[in-house]
Design a protein around this motif. Structure first.
Motif, PDB file in Angstrom:
ATOM      1  N   GLN A 162     -28.537  -2.459 -22.809  1.00  0.00           N
ATOM      2  CA  GLN A 162     -28.640  -3.325 -21.625  1.00  0.00           C
ATOM      3  C   GLN A 162     -28.870  -2.502 -20.361  1.00  0.00           C
ATOM      4  OE1 GLN A 162     -25.069  -5.707 -21.555  1.00  0.00           O
ATOM      5  NE2 GLN A 162     -25.801  -6.981 -23.269  1.00  0.00           N
ATOM      6  N   THR A 163     -28.138  -1.391 -20.261  1.00  0.00           N
ATOM      7  CA  THR A 163     -28.276  -0.550 -19.061  1.00  0.00           C
ATOM      8  C   THR A 163     -29.703  -0.003 -18.938  1.00  0.00           C
ATOM      9  OG1 THR A 163     -25.993   0.124 -19.360  1.00  0.00           O
ATOM     10  CG2 THR A 163     -27.292   1.403 -17.801  1.00  0.00           C
ATOM     11  N   VAL A 164     -30.238   0.460 -20.071  1.00  0.00           N
ATOM     12  CA  VAL A 164     -31.605   1.005 -20.027  1.00  0.00           C
ATOM     13  C   VAL A 164     -32.599  -0.094 -19.617  1.00  0.00           C
ATOM     14  CG1 VAL A 164     -33.470   2.074 -21.369  1.00  0.00           C
ATOM     15  CG2 VAL A 164     -31.114   2.842 -21.656  1.00  0.00           C
ATOM     16  N   ASN A 165     -32.441  -1.305 -20.224  1.00  0.00           N
ATOM     17  CA  ASN A 165     -33.328  -2.426 -19.862  1.00  0.00           C
ATOM     18  C   ASN A 165     -33.237  -2.767 -18.383  1.00  0.00           C
ATOM     19  OD1 ASN A 165     -34.763  -3.010 -22.105  1.00  0.00           O
ATOM     20  ND2 ASN A 165     -33.246  -4.467 -22.936  1.00  0.00           N
ATOM     21  N   ALA A 166     -31.985  -2.863 -17.902  1.00  0.00           N
ATOM     22  CA  ALA A 166     -31.788  -3.220 -16.488  1.00  0.00           C
ATOM     23  C   ALA A 166     -32.406  -2.154 -15.592  1.00  0.00           C
ATOM     24  CB  ALA A 166     -30.303  -3.388 -16.184  1.00  0.00           C
ATOM     25  N   THR A 167     -32.223  -0.888 -16.005  1.00  0.00           N
ATOM     26  CA  THR A 167     -32.796   0.220 -15.234  1.00  0.00           C
ATOM     27  C   THR A 167     -34.308   0.072 -15.155  1.00  0.00           C
ATOM     28  OG1 THR A 167     -31.052   1.720 -15.879  1.00  0.00           O
ATOM     29  CG2 THR A 167     -33.138   2.728 -15.226  1.00  0.00           C
ATOM     30  N   ARG A 168     -34.907  -0.164 -16.349  1.00  0.00           N
ATOM     31  CA  ARG A 168     -36.358  -0.285 -16.354  1.00  0.00           C
ATOM     32  C   ARG A 168     -36.825  -1.452 -15.478  1.00  0.00           C
ATOM     33  NH1 ARG A 168     -38.815  -2.245 -21.181  1.00  0.00           N
ATOM     34  NH2 ARG A 168     -39.141  -4.011 -19.813  1.00  0.00           N
ATOM     35  N   ASN A 169     -36.128  -2.617 -15.606  1.00  0.00           N
ATOM     36  CA  ASN A 169     -36.525  -3.781 -14.815  1.00  0.00           C
ATOM     37  C   ASN A 169     -36.404  -3.532 -13.319  1.00  0.00           C
ATOM     38  OD1 ASN A 169     -37.155  -5.124 -17.113  1.00  0.00           O
ATOM     39  ND2 ASN A 169     -35.223  -6.295 -17.209  1.00  0.00           N
ATOM     40  N   GLU A 170     -35.296  -2.919 -12.933  1.00  0.00           N
ATOM     41  CA  GLU A 170     -35.064  -2.711 -11.510  1.00  0.00           C
ATOM     42  C   GLU A 170     -36.113  -1.753 -10.924  1.00  0.00           C
ATOM     43  OE1 GLU A 170     -31.388  -1.402  -8.651  1.00  0.00           O
ATOM     44  OE2 GLU A 170     -30.895  -2.123 -10.669  1.00  0.00           O
ATOM     45  N   VAL A 171     -36.380  -0.657 -11.646  1.00  0.00           N
ATOM     46  CA  VAL A 171     -37.349   0.330 -11.141  1.00  0.00           C
ATOM     47  C   VAL A 171     -38.767  -0.260 -11.150  1.00  0.00           C
ATOM     48  CG1 VAL A 171     -38.352   2.628 -11.511  1.00  0.00           C
ATOM     49  CG2 VAL A 171     -35.887   2.279 -11.768  1.00  0.00           C
ATOM     50  N   LEU A 172     -39.073  -1.030 -12.234  1.00  0.00           N
ATOM     51  CA  LEU A 172     -40.395  -1.651 -12.298  1.00  0.00           C
ATOM     52  C   LEU A 172     -40.602  -2.636 -11.137  1.00  0.00           C
ATOM     53  CD1 LEU A 172     -42.948  -1.644 -14.060  1.00  0.00           C
ATOM     54  CD2 LEU A 172     -42.022  -3.639 -15.267  1.00  0.00           C
ATOM     55  N   ASP A 173     -39.556  -3.455 -10.852  1.00  0.00           N
ATOM     56  CA  ASP A 173     -39.658  -4.402  -9.723  1.00  0.00           C
ATOM     57  C   ASP A 173     -39.907  -3.659  -8.417  1.00  0.00           C
ATOM     58  OD1 ASP A 173     -39.335  -6.556 -11.272  1.00  0.00           O
ATOM     59  OD2 ASP A 173     -37.254  -7.020 -10.674  1.00  0.00           O
TER      60      ASP A 173
END
Ligand code: DAH
Length: 342
Positions: free
Chosen positions: A59-70
């Motif tokens: 979950q942390t990796v996904n959230a990280t990717r989403n936040e940085v991508l946004d």
């Protein structure tokens, strides 16, 4: 530092780095470093096997990717709109500035008259025939019943190239051409505008080069009534509905009888003024019934055919129509003069 903390650290690094990006090329570098397939953030997934709490780590990796991508996407949009704004700003047009006017030319009054006369006769079913400026003595004189020793040749002082070749002195040469060209003799209704040349000294009313419009009708049973009716209609269309014409007897070698046609003065309506020199009438053209000798020489049997012809001086009509005092103005191409005809 456990894996989750490590992921959060990378995220914070990435967001900090993104803040410093100002040019498109470093934005691309940023993407490659953090978000591309082989970038640091997708790389975090390779540690999944080592994670204690795999679900939390995922979950942390996904959230990280989403936040940085946004953040990356909004930075990208921001940069693109800044670029567009800069472009719009540099291309701004002040539509309130006064424009530079394009000079548009106008027709010389010479052409205005020719076009108007063509329109009038085209509407009556005539064809417009092109003549030639260089003519032979045969077409310019002989076929028009002006043999070599004829006194009327004196009136048309001619530019000769050779005893046989000349600059035509009258568009009447087009009549002869038209009649001779008709291999099968049929009715003719034609006008032929063009230039004519005479060895005149140029002055206010004379020019060594001028334009005429020739008219010719040949058919069976053509009478002088047809000539008068046609020219009356022409005068009304050209000079106004109230105009009347009168015929005065005259002489041309190629017509018999010949007439000079006057139109009632369009300046004073016929009462008498300076324009018509007090006579109430203005001479506009020469005309007549085609001389049977001319018909015969051009291959039309005068027992079967008859016709009428006329010749209008273009500059004379233009000068009367537009109050031009000097014929030379028509040829001088003075823009101040030409602009009056817009
Ligand atoms: N060709 C004559 C001239 O130049 C004008 C003219 C008179 C033409 C009578 C005609 C005509 O066709 O019938 O003065």
């Amino acid at each position: 530092m456990n894996l989750i903390e490590k992921a959060i650290q990378i995220k914070n690094q990435a967001l900090e780095a993104l803040k410093k990006v100002v040019v498109p090329s470093s934005l691309e570098d940023f993407y490659n470093q953090y978000l591309a397939k082989k970038g640091e953030i997708p790389g975090l997934m390779t540690h999944m096997k080592e994670a204690e709490d795999k679900a939390a780590y995922g979950q942390t990796v996904n959230a990280t990717r989403n936040e940085v991508l946004d953040a990356y996407m909004s930075k990208k949009a921001e940069m693109e709109s800044a670029k567009l704004n800069a472009k719009l700003k540099s291309e701004v047009l002040d539509i309130t500035l006064p424009g530079t006017e394009e000079e548009i030319g106008s027709l010389n009054p010479y052409w205005m008259v020719i076009r108007e006369v063509e329109d009038i006769f085209l509407s009556m079913g005539y064809e417009v025939v092109k003549g030639r400026d260089v003519e032979t003595d045969h077409y310019n004189f002989e076929l028009l019943n002006v043999p070599k020793d004829h006194p009327s040749r004196d009136m048309q002082d001619t530019f000769y190239f050779s005893p046989e070749l000349l600059l035509r002195t009258q568009t009447s040469a087009s009549q002869a051409h038209k009649m001779c060209e008709m291999t099968e003799k049929k009715p003719i209704r034609m006008i032929s505008p063009g230039k004519a040349y005479r060895r005149d000294d140029d002055d206010m009313t004379h020019s060594h080069q001028f334009a005429q419009i020739e008219g010719l009708v040949v058919d069976r049973n053509i009478s002088i009534a047809n000539l008068k009716g046609t020219l009356e209609l022409f005068a009304k269309k050209m000079f106004g509905e109230k105009r009347e014409i009168r015929l005065r007897s005259s002489y041309f070698p190629f017509t018999e009888p010949s007439v000079e046609v006057d139109v009632s003065c369009f300046n004073c309506g016929g009462k008498g003024c300076a324009m018509c020199k007090g006579t109430g009438y203005i001479e506009i053209l020469g005309a007549g019934m085609v001389n049977p000798k001319v018909l015969e020489m051009c291959g039309y049997d005068p027992k079967e055919w008859s016709g009428f012809a006329f010749g209008v001086g273009v500059e004379r009509v233009a000068m009367l129509r537009y109050c031009i005092d000097d014929i030379r103005r028509i040829y001088q191409n003075d823009l101040r003069f030409l602009k009056d005809f817009k």
